[in-house]
Design an enzyme around this catalytic site. Structure first.
Site, PDB file in Angstrom:
ATOM      1  N   ASP A  70     -12.548 -55.359 -29.838  1.00 13.76           N
ATOM      2  CA  ASP A  70     -11.196 -54.888 -29.532  1.00 13.76           C
ATOM      3  C   ASP A  70     -10.821 -53.783 -30.509  1.00 13.76           C
ATOM      4  OD1 ASP A  70      -8.579 -56.337 -27.892  1.00 13.76           O
ATOM      5  OD2 ASP A  70      -8.133 -54.872 -29.455  1.00 13.76           O
ATOM      6  N   ILE A  71     -10.185 -52.747 -29.996  1.00 12.97           N
ATOM      7  CA  ILE A  71      -9.823 -51.583 -30.817  1.00 12.97           C
ATOM      8  C   ILE A  71      -8.685 -51.922 -31.791  1.00 12.97           C
ATOM      9  CG2 ILE A  71      -8.017 -50.567 -29.339  1.00 12.97           C
ATOM     10  CD1 ILE A  71      -9.577 -47.905 -29.573  1.00 12.97           C
ATOM     11  N   ASN A  84      -5.049 -63.219 -20.497  1.00  9.55           N
ATOM     12  CA  ASN A  84      -3.648 -63.034 -20.125  1.00  9.55           C
ATOM     13  C   ASN A  84      -3.559 -62.569 -18.678  1.00  9.55           C
ATOM     14  OD1 ASN A  84      -2.776 -63.569 -22.814  1.00  9.55           O
ATOM     15  ND2 ASN A  84      -3.343 -61.485 -23.394  1.00  9.55           N
ATOM     16  N   VAL A 141      -4.045 -54.290 -19.964  1.00  6.66           N
ATOM     17  CA  VAL A 141      -5.138 -53.600 -19.271  1.00  6.66           C
ATOM     18  C   VAL A 141      -5.460 -54.418 -18.032  1.00  6.66           C
ATOM     19  CG1 VAL A 141      -7.507 -52.770 -19.397  1.00  6.66           C
ATOM     20  CG2 VAL A 141      -6.053 -52.639 -21.432  1.00  6.66           C
ATOM     21  N   HIS A 151     -10.203 -59.579 -18.653  1.00  7.10           N
ATOM     22  CA  HIS A 151     -10.997 -59.628 -19.881  1.00  7.10           C
ATOM     23  C   HIS A 151     -10.684 -60.922 -20.619  1.00  7.10           C
ATOM     24  CE1 HIS A 151      -7.284 -57.333 -20.375  1.00  7.10           C
ATOM     25  NE2 HIS A 151      -7.151 -57.912 -21.564  1.00  7.10           N
TER      26      HIS A 151
END
Ligand code: AMP
Ligand code: ZN
Length: 116
Positions: free
Chosen positions: A32-33, A89, A98, A102
């Site tokens: 994750d960024i 989520n 997003v 995921h």
């Protein structure tokens, strides 16, 4: 199917760089960024599915493959024995930002319950 404006489809297609840690036929996993724990990895299907609500019954194997990827990544990251959290989520109230499903794999610290 690649959805033109989907960030994660672009990562699957190699059009946007990502720190990829694991790949299978059906899944891709990358860091994750904006990590929320010492280990924070996103596991996504290569297939574009916007939210859990958009799953077809035929996607069951793909969803299962997200979890077997999580199992293998947790072991590789040394999280399996201490424990880790997986979260997906769905839609805005849950914090989805997003819209390509995921699984968040988080580890390396303790987590509270219930989540905020
Ligand atoms: P969610 O809020 O559940 O939809 O999670 C989306 C996650 O994607 C967030 O944790 C973001 O930090 C992460 N994210 C957004 N853009 C990127 C990117 N280019 N590479 C890696 N992670 C990203
Ligand atoms: Zn997508």
């Amino acid at each position: 199917m690649v959805i033109e404006d989907c960030l994660f489809c672009k990562i699957v297609a190699g059009e946007i760089p990502a720190d990829i840690v694991h790949e299978t036929e059906d899944t891709l996993a990358f860091r994750d960024i904006n990590p929320q724990a010492p280990v924070h990895i996103l596991i996504i299907p290569r297939k574009h599915i916007a939210t859990i609500n958009d799953l077809d019954d035929a996607d069951q194997a793909i969803v299962g493959s997200l979890f077997t990827a999580a199992r293998d990544i947790a072991a590789a990251e040394g999280l399996a024995d201490d424990g880790y959290r997986v979260v997906m989520n769905c839609n805005e109230a849950a914090g989805q930002t997003v819209f390509h499903i995921h699984l968040h794999l988080l580890g390396g610290r303790r987590f509270g319950w219930p989540p905020g």
